[in-house]
Each structure stands twice: as structure tokens, then as C-alpha cells.
Design a protein around this motif. Structure first.
Motif: not given
Length: 226
Positions: A97-109, A203-212
Motif C-alpha cells: 500500500t505504501l507504493l501508492e502512498n509514498q507522499d505520506l511517508l517521511d523522505s527518510a523512510k 498475511e501481515w499487511v500495512y494499511t494507510c486507511d484503517l484497513g479500508n
């Protein structure tokens, strides 16, 4: 003259008696009617109240809402003994999910995100009878040298996964964090309370939207994000 007055008084008194009797009859009958109405209303209101009470089930002592029918019930880790029988399951860890939400991450991440989103591609691992999802995650991360940070949460009687692969909850916003699912179902209770069976798929997954954004919105709203 006195006779006429007496006659009129007698007639007047008789009318008063009749009117009083009629009035008392109405007064006596009204409470009965009202009582019947009140009882009927109470009887009619009892059924919805009882049905609502049956449909509304309370959370357990660890804040878990009723588990959907047909899904595994939580098993308290302190009441479980780990056996010697070796079983097998599959585990994976994804932050796609972070591939499509990289703008939400700190640049160091940004450098932490694998190009394909897999922190750990699906792999079969061994576990022992009585072990839970947290046991397998902890062991797999140790064997694969994947960073894992967690804390014990007595309130939920489960480990709380704060970060995997140095990607933490809230790194991608207030609604972000790690979730798990087993056999394509997001449990509504913590990973330490999910006792595994042979051939389970974790399966462990990272969510950017509370699971939605990963198909686990309902579970997330019910406290199963960790």
C-alpha cells in the motif's frame, strides 16, 4: 308556594344524583380503559426490547466484539500449552500500500519500501501445536533478520505490533499501521489470541486507511488492527 319550592328542590336533587352517578360511571370506566391501554403498550414494547437485548451482545473482558459465526474464537495464550507436534503454515509480510502512498511517508523512510512491496514473500514455516500468530511472526522475523518491534497490551491480552522492517504505525498518517489476516479473514482480536492450525495462511499487511485499503475495514473498526 312552599310546596312548589320543595317540589323543585326535590327534582333538582334527583337530577344531581343522576348526573353524579353518570359521572362516576364514566370516571370509573376511564381508568380501566387507560390501564388496558398502558398494559397493551407495555406488552407491545417488551418484544422489541427483548429482541434488541438478544441482538446486542457485549464485548468480552479483552474488548473483543462477538466473533462472526464460523470463524475461530480467540484462545488466551496464558491458558495454552505448546505441544511437540510440528505443523506447517504460510506467512508473508507486505507493505504494498505504501507504493501508492509514498507522499505520506517521511523522505527518510522511502528507501525502506521494497520495489515489489514484499517485506517477506509468502513462505512455509514450521510451528508447534498451541502456538499463535504472534509466535510465528516473531520467529519468522528473527530467522529472516527482519526488524520487529512490539509491546505487550494486557488490555487486549495480546502483543501489539508497533513496527516491522522499521515501518511503524502512523508513519503514513493517523490511520496507518500493521494488520494481519488468516485464511483471508481479518480477525477482530489480537494476534496473540489467534491459535493456529495446520496449513493456515498468515498475511501481515500495512494499511494507510484503517484497513479500508486492504479489505479489513470492519476489523479495524473493531480493534483488530494489531
Amino acid at each position: 308556594m312552599k310546596k312548589k319550592i320543595s317540589k323543585y328542590l326535590l327534582l333538582f336533587c334527583m337530577m344531581c344524583v343522576l348526573l353524579f352517578a353518570f359521572g362516576c360511571g364514566k370516571t370509573a370506566s376511564e381508568p380501566t380503559a387507560k390501564t388496558t391501554i398502558v398494559q397493551t403498550a407495555e406488552e407491545e414494547s417488551e418484544e422489541p426490547i427483548e429482541e434488541a437485548a438478544q441482538e446486542t451482545q457485549e464485548k468480552d473482558i479483552y474488548q473483543t466484539e462477538p466473533v462472526p459465526e464460523g470463524k475461530p474464537q480467540p484462545v488466551e495464550p496464558q491458558k495454552t500449552e505448546v505441544g511437540e507436534e510440528a505443523l506447517h503454515c504460510t506467512i508473508s509480510i507486505s507493505c504494498a500500500t505504501l507504493l501508492e502512498n509514498q507522499d505520506l511517508l517521511d523522505s527518510a523512510k522511502l528507501g525502506l519500501i521494497p520495489s515489489d512491496g514484499w517485506v517477506l514473500q509468502p513462505m512455509e514455516v514450521t510451528f508447534y501445536e498451541g502456538e499463535n500468530v504472534f509466535h510465528v511472526l516473531q520467529r519468522a522475523c528473527k530467522q529472516q533478520k527482519i526488524h520487529l518491534e512490539f509491546m505487550d497490551m494486557p488490555l487486549y491480552n495480546s502483543a501489539y505490533i508497533e513496527g516491522i522492517h522499521n515501518l511503524y504505525e502512523f508513519d503514513a498518517g493517523d490511520l496507518s499501521g500493521w494488520m494481519y489476516k488468516v485464511n483471508d479473514w481479518f480477525p477482530n482480536y489480537g494476534c496473540s489470541r489467534y491459535q493456529l492450525e495446520d496449513d493456515d495462511v498468515i498475511e501481515w499487511v500495512y494499511t494507510c486507511d484503517l484497513g479500508n485499503d486492504v479489505g479489513g475495514g470492519y476489523s479495524a473498526r473493531n480493534g483488530a488492527t494489531k
